[in-house]
Motif scaffolding. Sequence first.
Motif, PDB file in Angstrom:
ATOM      1  N   LEU A 287     -10.260   0.546  -1.070  1.00  0.00           N
ATOM      2  CA  LEU A 287     -10.799   0.604  -2.426  1.00  0.00           C
ATOM      3  C   LEU A 287     -11.452  -0.744  -2.712  1.00  0.00           C
ATOM      4  CD1 LEU A 287      -7.760   2.225  -4.276  1.00  0.00           C
ATOM      5  CD2 LEU A 287      -9.483   3.258  -2.816  1.00  0.00           C
ATOM      6  N   ILE A 288     -12.686  -0.713  -3.165  1.00  0.00           N
ATOM      7  CA  ILE A 288     -13.387  -1.982  -3.359  1.00  0.00           C
ATOM      8  C   ILE A 288     -13.564  -2.244  -4.859  1.00  0.00           C
ATOM      9  CG2 ILE A 288     -15.365  -3.375  -2.726  1.00  0.00           C
ATOM     10  CD1 ILE A 288     -13.742  -2.305  -0.296  1.00  0.00           C
ATOM     11  N   PHE A 302     -10.161  -1.674 -13.460  1.00  0.00           N
ATOM     12  CA  PHE A 302      -9.498  -1.340 -12.187  1.00  0.00           C
ATOM     13  C   PHE A 302      -8.007  -1.653 -12.285  1.00  0.00           C
ATOM     14  CE2 PHE A 302      -8.429  -2.597  -7.740  1.00  0.00           C
ATOM     15  CZ  PHE A 302      -9.013  -1.556  -7.025  1.00  0.00           C
ATOM     16  N   ASP A 303      -7.208  -0.750 -11.758  1.00  0.00           N
ATOM     17  CA  ASP A 303      -5.743  -0.888 -11.857  1.00  0.00           C
ATOM     18  C   ASP A 303      -5.193  -1.681 -10.668  1.00  0.00           C
ATOM     19  OD1 ASP A 303      -3.035  -0.629 -12.356  1.00  0.00           O
ATOM     20  OD2 ASP A 303      -2.957   1.504 -11.792  1.00  0.00           O
ATOM     21  N   MET A 304      -5.500  -2.975 -10.634  1.00  0.00           N
ATOM     22  CA  MET A 304      -5.081  -3.797  -9.494  1.00  0.00           C
ATOM     23  C   MET A 304      -3.561  -3.780  -9.318  1.00  0.00           C
ATOM     24  SD  MET A 304      -6.182  -5.729  -7.034  1.00  0.00           S
ATOM     25  CE  MET A 304      -7.769  -6.477  -7.369  1.00  0.00           C
ATOM     26  N   ILE A 314      -7.227  -3.056  -0.497  1.00  0.00           N
ATOM     27  CA  ILE A 314      -8.209  -3.383  -1.536  1.00  0.00           C
ATOM     28  C   ILE A 314      -9.090  -4.550  -1.122  1.00  0.00           C
ATOM     29  CG2 ILE A 314      -8.463  -4.213  -3.931  1.00  0.00           C
ATOM     30  CD1 ILE A 314      -5.878  -2.625  -4.541  1.00  0.00           C
ATOM     31  N   GLY A 315     -10.380  -4.388  -1.368  1.00  0.00           N
ATOM     32  CA  GLY A 315     -11.326  -5.488  -1.153  1.00  0.00           C
ATOM     33  C   GLY A 315     -11.962  -5.882  -2.475  1.00  0.00           C
ATOM     34  N   GLY A 358      -8.436 -10.397   2.285  1.00  0.00           N
ATOM     35  CA  GLY A 358      -8.288  -9.037   1.757  1.00  0.00           C
ATOM     36  C   GLY A 358      -9.542  -8.217   1.975  1.00  0.00           C
ATOM     37  N   SER A 359     -10.684  -8.816   1.654  1.00  0.00           N
ATOM     38  CA  SER A 359     -11.937  -8.089   1.878  1.00  0.00           C
ATOM     39  C   SER A 359     -12.201  -7.891   3.373  1.00  0.00           C
ATOM     40  CB  SER A 359     -13.115  -8.817   1.225  1.00  0.00           C
ATOM     41  OG  SER A 359     -13.161  -8.543  -0.154  1.00  0.00           O
TER      42      SER A 359
END
Length: 429
Positions: A287-288, A302-304, A314-315, A358-359
Motif C-alpha cells: 500500500l503506497i 490514510f490509516d497508518m 507500506i511505502g 520501507g519504500s
Amino acid sequence: MCKLLLGQTLSFSGDPFARPVDEVAHHENRGGVVIDGGKIVDVGPADAMRAAHPDAQVTDHGQALISAGFVDAHVHYPQTAIIASWGKRLIDWLNSYTFPEEMRFSDPAYAAEAARSYFDLTLANGTTTVCSFCTIHPESVDAFFAEAQARGLRVAGGKTCMDRNAPEGLRDTAQSGYDDSKALLGKWHGVDRLTYAITPRFSPTSTPEQLEAMGALWAEHPDCLMQTHLSEQTDEVAWVAELFPQARDYLDTYEQFGLLGEGGLYGHAIHLTDRERAQLKEVGASLIHCPTSNTFIGSGLFDMDGLTKEGQRIGLATDTGGGSSFSMLRTMAAAYEIGQLRGRPLHPAELWWLATAGSARALRMEDRIGTLAPGMEADLSVIDLASTPAITQRAARAETIWEAIFPTIMMGDDRAIRQVYAGGRACLG
Ligand code: GUN
Ligand code: ZN
C-alpha cells in the motif's frame, strides 16, 4: 579506488513500526560509509572505517547526515509540469490538468525533456529511486528508462494503460496495451538497474478486457511489479461500483483479473473495506501512502496506525503531480500531519524508515537499496540538518538524534540536500 564518506550516519536494521526504535535504528555521531564498485562495503564509526580502509579516498561531509537515498514509491513523472494545479478533486483534476498534459508525451523530444527535468528535481531532493507511471505512449517509457539508465539510477516504471474514460489520443486497447507493455518490458526489465512495472492506471480507465490482459501479462512475468491506484476518493469508489456491478468492492476489480499479488503496488488505499484489507495483507501487497497528494486533492486520511498494526506492507510517495512536492522530507511532514489528524503521531524514525527502507521493501528492493549496510547498492543522500535559519535555531536545542532530525523533516526541502550518490557516484555539483 574505494571512497570513504564521513558524517553522521543513520540506518535501520528492522521495521520501527514492528520493533522498538532503539533496537532497529543505528546512529553514529561520527560515522563512515565505505563504497566501492557501486556498493557499500563497510559502515561504522569514522575512526574504525579510517583504520580499516587506509587507502580510501575520503570525503568529509562534516555534521551532515548520511542516509540511504530516499525511495519514492509512487510518482507520475509526466505530471511534473502540472504540479500545483488549483482547485479540482480527483476526476476533474485528471480531466482538466493531467490528461491534456499526458497527451503531449506522444512526442519523444517532449518526453525526453520532461524526464530530464524530472530527474534533476528528484535528485536535488535526495531521492535516488522512484517508481513511476508513464503515459500511454511507449515513447514516454523509453524516455523515462533511458534517462534513469544514463544517470545510473535504480528505478521502476511502466506504460500507463487506459482503454476507456480517457480522451481520444490517450486511449490504447486491451490488445495494444498488452502488446506495447510486453514489448517495453522485454526491452527494459532487468537492464542495468531498471525494473518494469505493469501499469493499468486504475479500474475506471480500463475495461474488464484490458484488466484481464494486464493480469495475463503479469502472470507471464511475475518478477515484474504491477502498479495501480486503489480507493483514493469516495466519488471514485462509487464510480468503480457503477462500472463493475459484479465486483464485491474496488479491490475485487483487480483481484478478479489476476491483478492482486505480491509485487502489486496500490497507490493511496484510503477508503478500504475490511475484506480488502484482509486480502491485501494475505497476499503481501504494498500500500503506497501519498500524503501530500491526499491533502492537496482532498482525498482523505490514510490509516497508518491501523494498517501498520495489521502488518501491511507500506511505502511512502510524493505522487507528483497530484502530490504537491518533489521532496520526501515534505512528504514525511505530511505523513506526520495526517497521523496527527488521526491521533497517531509518527516517530521521526518511523517517517525516515518509510521514506527509505520501507519504500524499498514496498518495491521489493530491500535487499539492494534503502539501508546503509555492506552489500547494499551505494545510493545515498547527505542531508544538512541545519539548512535554514528556522531549522538551525530549532535543531540547536536537540538532545537526541530524533530531535535533531525532526525540524528538517517538518521544515526541510531541497536546500537540505548536500549531496546524493547513485551507485556510488556523486550526482550534485
Ligand atoms: N488515479 C488515477 N490516475 C491518477 C493520477 O494520475 N493521480 C492520482 N493522484 N490519482 C489517480
Ligand atoms: Zn498516482
